[in-house]
Every structure is written in structure tokens, then in C-alpha cells.
Motif scaffolding. Structure first.
Motif, short mmCIF file in Angstrom:
data_model
loop_
_atom_site.label_atom_id
_atom_site.label_comp_id
_atom_site.label_asym_id
_atom_site.label_seq_id
_atom_site.Cartn_x
_atom_site.Cartn_y
_atom_site.Cartn_z
N LYS A 1 -14.95 11.40 -2.45
CA LYS A 1 -14.46 10.37 -1.53
C LYS A 1 -15.50 9.98 -0.49
O LYS A 1 -15.46 8.86 0.03
N GLN A 2 -16.47 10.88 -0.20
CA GLN A 2 -17.49 10.53 0.78
C GLN A 2 -18.31 9.32 0.34
O GLN A 2 -18.81 8.55 1.17
N ILE B 1 -15.86 6.03 1.01
CA ILE B 1 -15.49 5.62 2.37
C ILE B 1 -16.35 4.47 2.91
O ILE B 1 -15.81 3.58 3.57
N ARG C 1 -10.97 1.29 8.08
CA ARG C 1 -9.84 2.07 8.59
C ARG C 1 -8.66 1.13 8.80
O ARG C 1 -8.82 0.01 9.28
N ASP D 1 -6.36 5.34 9.95
CA ASP D 1 -7.24 6.18 9.14
C ASP D 1 -7.71 5.40 7.92
O ASP D 1 -7.25 4.28 7.65
N TYR D 2 -8.63 6.02 7.15
CA TYR D 2 -9.03 5.45 5.87
C TYR D 2 -7.93 5.69 4.84
O TYR D 2 -7.36 6.80 4.79
N ASN E 1 -7.85 8.94 2.74
CA ASN E 1 -7.48 10.20 3.39
C ASN E 1 -5.97 10.43 3.37
O ASN E 1 -5.51 11.54 3.68
N ASP F 1 -4.15 9.29 0.57
CA ASP F 1 -3.81 9.05 -0.85
C ASP F 1 -3.30 7.64 -1.09
O ASP F 1 -2.57 7.40 -2.06
N GLY G 1 -5.40 13.67 0.60
CA GLY G 1 -6.69 13.30 1.18
C GLY G 1 -7.88 13.91 0.49
O GLY G 1 -9.01 13.78 0.99
N ASP G 2 -7.69 14.55 -0.69
CA ASP G 2 -8.86 15.15 -1.37
C ASP G 2 -9.70 14.11 -2.10
O ASP G 2 -10.81 14.40 -2.54
N GLY G 3 -9.19 12.88 -2.24
CA GLY G 3 -9.97 11.82 -2.88
C GLY G 3 -10.06 11.93 -4.38
O GLY G 3 -10.77 11.14 -5.02
#
Length: 601
Positions: free
Chosen positions: A422-423, A426, A431, A448-449, A452, A454, A529-531
Motif C-alpha cells: 500500500k505504500q 498512497i 485523503r 484518512d486515505y 487505510n 479498506d 488497512g493492510d492494503g
């Protein structure tokens, strides 16, 4: 001749008319309110901020076609149950209960509730719809000159309900969520049911069960003898009129499917108002009912003047003209499609949708009000009920045809699997202010994004061929997107398409890449949020626009050609009616009545 005892009257009509008026108004409120958001809900991602079912547009319109067909076809067993077992009043009561349950269950945000609710609504409409209309007629003695006006008042209730529903349910769903919209539709149905229960004292003797043996001596005699040559000819004309019904509703009923999706995705609905920045797509469904309220009397008056001027005014002629006018409404959608295609990810002006629905409504007012009346004029006595059932079936098949046409206008999306963490995603998103529910089921707002939480997100991309490879480049940017996902076997098909279209860096195609997490994985809160478990889907904007344009164009060509063909053979078709309409008009004129020709949709 049956005689109806004196009843309390309001504005010169039986008080029971207004009980049925408000019952049907709220039932149509619930139906059209739910229908207005149905396809949009089905096609919304299951991981959107306000989740839907996550189906593709194509599958959403497919389900819509089957649902709207079954709603009308269910009227056949609904009428049969009333005639043979319960009577109209009890069947309407049962249908209302099923509708309350169905709409109430739709408000529950689960898949099982959604499909269970649809099934109950289909059964409920089948019980209520055909029988409540019959009850309106049962309020009046045979030959009562108030009957036509009574049906007109009843018809107004239908359109008031449809108009209010599309606006209110659409706005509630837009601001508070899909299931609140479904819930509001359910509240409307509950109000209608309460009115019907409360008003039973005004409906005594109307719609009661007659033991299934209510046929008159004339009907019994007619059932035994074979059809005459005249009756056989009239049946042929009726079957052709049923074909008109299928064609008309097949084109007209794009409103809740293709037109709804197109308005949502390709029409600029911004207003500039502080209290309503954007008009929800579902609200545009109110235009048809609003136009009927405004122009219904004018169109009816026009045809009365037209007939008195000695010009052609047969039912088939009206239906042919109405089909042509309705089809011409899609010319404005062709203009909308062209305007939206001028620039990448462009949108069309709202005026085209307003004009399209205006022509659709004028066409409906020319076609729909004469259909049921035409059946009663031509149907042989022994087949009167069957022909009415076939009419409802033809309307249902027209709705199914509408779903198939809308389905054909939606391209199958390309699908792929996200490859990166996910990094790496982004930097391509912003956001957002997102509403989610905490453990106490309370809505809280989080900035938030989306990844993060889901939730799904999209990226606009240019798509073209370079060195015999497919390149995805951020629209109005330089960053490459192709390394984010893998299309698998779909890559070759995309490559071939782009080659055929000559897509280059200087003249790219475009796609709105939609990234969404697997719906099942999104239910596991521990991994929020684990992407991971994200996929991507998209269609090429240019291909989709071309497909929509072709669909609108063929709707114009086919409906206009079909209507003109009917007019070409009008004399032969009228000959087969053996003057059924001419005789009825002469009789009505002698008695100083006018044909209302009011259909109840």
C-alpha cells in the motif's frame, strides 16, 4: 347489471376512491423510490464509502431487467388468486403486507436481505397492483359517467407517489446511505397499508370474494361458442398491439437502468448551491412523473381536439406516434454522449437528460393510456381475462427487453490483481473524509486515505501502446501505473484493442482504474488497512462511450422505424378491428361521454 348501494362521497366520488388513491400513491412511492436507487446500489462497490453489492454495471442492469419483468408478470397469478380464492380486497391486503416486509428487509444491509426483499416485493406487487385497479372500477355502477374521472384521479395518485419518491428517496440515499433510502421507501409502503386498513369501512362490498363463480350468463355462453371471423381478426390486432407494448416498454424502461447509470457517471449534476452541491442521479427519475402531472391533461386534450377535427385518432395510430416520439428522446442522449466524449473523462450537460425524459413522457402519454382501453374494446368476451393477463406479461417482457438492451450497452471490464504494497499506492490517492461505524454502530467521520480503511479508490489513466507494450500513465501526470497491477490473460486482449484503435502517446485512450478490496477480506477487521487483497477493474472510456452512443442510436432507429411501419399498415390493421373503436366512439358521443383511455401503470 350490478347495483352499488349509496356510499359517503367526497368531491362527488365515493370516499373509497380516496382510500385507494392514497394506498396506491404510497405503494408507488415505495416502488419507484426503491427502483430509482436499485441499479445504482447494485453497481456500487462493496468497499465504497457507502457500500453497494459491488456488481458490474452489466450485471446490475441484467438483474434490473429480470426484477422489473417479474414484477409485472406476477400480476397474472395475483389476479388469478383474487378471482379464484380471496377476492381483490383480501389479495390487496396480502400484497401490502408482503410489500411492507419486503421493503423493510431491504433496509437491512446484508446480501440475503436484499434478495429476500426483492422476492417479497415481486410477490407483493403481483397481489396489489392488478387488484387495486379493479377495485376502483368496483366503486361505480355500470354506466356511471364518473368512472373515467375516478380512474384519472387514481392515476394522479400514482404519479404524485412516483414524483415524491424519486426526489426524497434519492436524496436520503445520497446523504445517509442506500439502506436509509430503502427504509424510507418501506415507510411509504407502511403508510399506504395503514390507510388501506383504516379505510375498510369505506370499501364494504368492493372487491369481495364471489366464490369464483362470478361469471354472468352472457360470459358463460360466450365461453362455450367458437370465435367468429370478426373476433379472430381482432385477436390478431391485439397480438400486434402486444408487440407494440413490448417494443415501447423495452425502449422506455431504460430509465431505471441504462439512463440511471449514464446520468450517474457521465452527466454533470453539479448545481453550485451550498445546500446541494450535486443532484443525485436517482432524483432524475422524478422527471417522468413530474412531466405527466404537468402535461397529462394537455396531451389528453390534444387528442380530443384531434379526433373532433376529423383526423386519424385510432388507438394503434396513437401508440405508433407515441413510440416514435418516445424513441426520438434518445436523440438527446446521443447529443449527451457526443458532448461527454469531447474531452477525456468529460461529462454532458443536464439539459439533455431533461429533454430526453420530456420526449419519453409525451410518448408514454400517447401510448400507455390507450393500451388497456384497446384491449377491452377488441378482446373476445371468452378471452377478456386472458388478454389482460397477456398485456401484463407483454409489459413484463418489455421490461426484460429493456434490461437486455441496457446490459448490451455495458462493456465487460478488464480485471487485474494489485502487485504492490500500500505504500506504493498512497502517492496516487488523496485523503478523504470518510464515514465509518464504530463498535457501537455509531457513524464517525475519519479523515484518512481510503486504503487505510479498506475502502475503494480510483485513478484516472491514459492508456496507449509503446514498443508493443500497454502503457498506463497517470492522466495529467508523468507517473507510470502499469507496475501497480497485473491483468493476466486480459493484457493481450487489451493490447489487441489498443492496436486496432491506434492508441499512441500522442493520442491515448483513457480508463478510470478502480481499485477495490475483496469484499470477504474487507470483513476481517483484524486486517483492516493492510492494503492487501486489492484488485483493479476498468473499461476504456472511449469504447464505453461508443457503445452507449450506438445503443442510443439504435433505440432511435428501431422505435421510429417500428412506429412508421405501424402507420404504413394502419388501414389494414383498422380493417381487422371491424370498426370496434368507431362504434364505441359514436356511442359515447351520443351519450355525451368522452373516452378517457386511462392506463394504470
Amino acid at each position: 347489471m350490478s347495483t352499488i348501494t349509496a356510499r359517503k362521497e367526497i368531491f362527488g366520488h365515493p370516499a373509497g376512491l380516496f382510500i385507494l388513491f392514497f394506498t396506491e400513491m404510497w405503494e408507488r412511492f415505495s416502488y419507484y423510490g426503491m427502483r430509482g436507487i436499485l441499479v445504482l446500489y447494485i453497481a456500487t462497490s462493496a468497499t465504497a464509502i457507502d457500500p453497494g453489492l459491488g456488481w458490474s454495471n452489466k450485471d446490475a442492469v441484467w438483474l434490473y431487467g429480470w426484477y422489473t419483468m417479474l414484477v409485472y408478470v406476477a400480476s397474472i397469478p395475483g389476479g388469478w388468486i383474487a378471482d379464484k380464492f380471496l377476492g381483490q380486497k383480501k389479495t390487496v391486503m396480502l400484497g401490502g403486507v408482503l410489500l411492507c416486509l419486503g421493503h423493510g428487509i431491504l433496509a437491512v444491509p446484508t446480501s440475503w436481505a436484499f434478495f429476500t426483499g426483492l422476492l417479497l416485493i415481486i410477490l407483493g406487487v403481483g397481489g396489489l397492483k392488478p387488484n387495486i385497479s379493479t377495485m376502483v372500477g368496483g366503486l361505480y355502477n355500470e354506466g356511471d359517467p364518473r368512472r373515467d374521472n375516478g380512474f384519472t384521479i387514481f392515476y394522479i395518485g400514482i404519479n404524485i407517489g412516483a414524483f415524491l419518491a424519486s426526489i426524497s428517496v434519492g436524496l436520503v440515499a445520497y446523504y445517509y446511505g442506500w439502506h436509509y433510502g430503502f427504509g424510507l421507501a418501506g415507510i411509504g409502503m407502511l403508510l399506504g397499508q395503514l390507510v388501506f386498513v383504516w379505510g375498510q369501512k369505506y370499501l364494504k362490498g368492493v372487491g369481495e370474494f364471489s366464490g369464483g363463480t362470478s361469471a354472468t350468463e352472457a360470459e358463460k355462453a360466450a365461453a362455450k361458442r367458437p370465435l367468429t371471423k370478426i373476433e379472430k381478426d381482432r385477436v390478431i390486432v391485439l397480438l400486434i398491439s402486444f408487440l407494440i407494448v413490448v417494443v415501447f416498454w423495452g425502449a422506455f424502461e431504460q430509465a431505471g437502468g441504462l439512463m440511471n447509470l449514464y446520468t450517474d457517471a457521465k452527466v454533470d449534476r453539479s448545481t453550485g448551491w451550498s445546500w446541494l452541491q450535486e443532484i443525485p442521479a436517482a432524483v432524475f427519475q422524478s422527471l417522468n412523473a413530474g412531466y405527466i402531472i404537468i402535461f397529462g391533461t394537455l396531451i389528453g386534450g390534444f387528442w380530443t381536439w384531434w379526433r373532433k377535427s376529423g383526423k386519424e385518432s385510432s388507438s394503434i395510430f396513437k401508440m405508433a406516434v407515441g413510440t416514435i416520439i418516445m424513441g426520438l428522446g434518445y436523440v438527446f442522449m446521443m447529443f449527451a454522449s457526443q458532448e461527454a466524449s469531447v474531452e477525456a473523462f468529460g461529462k454532458a450537460a443536464m439539459i439533455w437528460v431533461f429533454l430526453a425524459y420530456l420526449f419519453h413522457t409525451i410518448g408514454e402519454l400517447c401510448t400507455s393510456p390507450v393500451a388497456l382501453s384497446f384491449i377491452t374494446k377488441l378482446a373476445p368476451l371468452k378471452y377478456a381475462s386472458i388478454m389482460m393477463g397477456v398485456y401484463f406479461a407483454a409489459t413484463g417482457f418489455g421490461n426484460k427487453l429493456a434490461g437486455s438492451i441496457g446490459e448490451s450497452a455495458q462493456l465487460e471490464p478488464y480485471n487485474g490483481k494489485v502487485l504492490v504494497e500500500k505504500q506504493a499506492m498512497i502517492p496516487f490517492m488523496q485523503r478523504d473524509s470518510i464515514e465509518i461505524k464504530n463498535k457501537q454502530k455509531e457513524i464517525v467521520e475519519v479523515f484518512d486515505y481510503p486504503i487505510n480503511l479498506d475502502k475503494n479508490f480510483s485513478i484516472q489513466s491514459d492508456v496507449y501502446i509503446q514498443d508493443d507494450k500497454v502503457v498506463f500513465q497517470e492522466h495529467e501526470g508523468e507517473r507510470q501505473l502499469g507496475n501497480l497491477f497485473d491483468l493476466g490473460e486480459g493484457k493481450q486482449a487489451l493490447l489487441n484493442t489498443l492496436k486496432d484503435q491506434g492508441a499512441t502517446n500522442e493520442n491515448p485512450y483513457h480508463a478510470r482504474l478502480k481499485f477495490e478490496k475483496d469484499a470477504d477480506a474487507a470483513q476481517v477487521t483484524e486486517n483492516r488497512g493492510d492494503g492487501k487483497n486489492y484488485g483493479v477493474s476498468f473499461v476504456l472510456e472511449e469504447e464505453q462511450s461508443e457503445q452507449e452512443y450506438k445503443t442510443f442510436m439504435w433505440l432511435v432507429i428501431f422505435t421510429v422505424a417500428f412506429g412508421l411501419l405501424l402507420i404504413l399498415f394502419l388501414k389494414k390493421l383498422k380493417k381487422l378491428t371491424h370498426g370496434a373503436e368507431d362504434k364505441q366512439v359514436e356511442k359515447l358521443e351520443q351519450e355525451n361521454y368522452e373516452l378517457a383511455d386511462t392506463d394504470i401503470n
